[in-house]
Motif scaffolding. Sequence first.
Motif: not given
Length: 54
Positions: A2-9, A13-17
């Motif tokens: 779950n931590e890996i998925a949150t980190g990737m999310f 988001l940073k890349i999209l921003g």
Amino acid sequence: MNEIATGMFFWLLKILGAYLGILIVLTLVLSRWKKNSSQETEEIADQKKQQKKR
């Protein structure tokens, strides 16, 4: 897991921003450049008209 998925999310988001920020900046720069080029074109046309009158 779950931590890996949150980190990737958050990473996505940073890349999209960053991507959206770059698009906005480029849009503003291009619109200003387009305005300036159209004004210069009008000035050149006015100068040609004045030269023809002389």
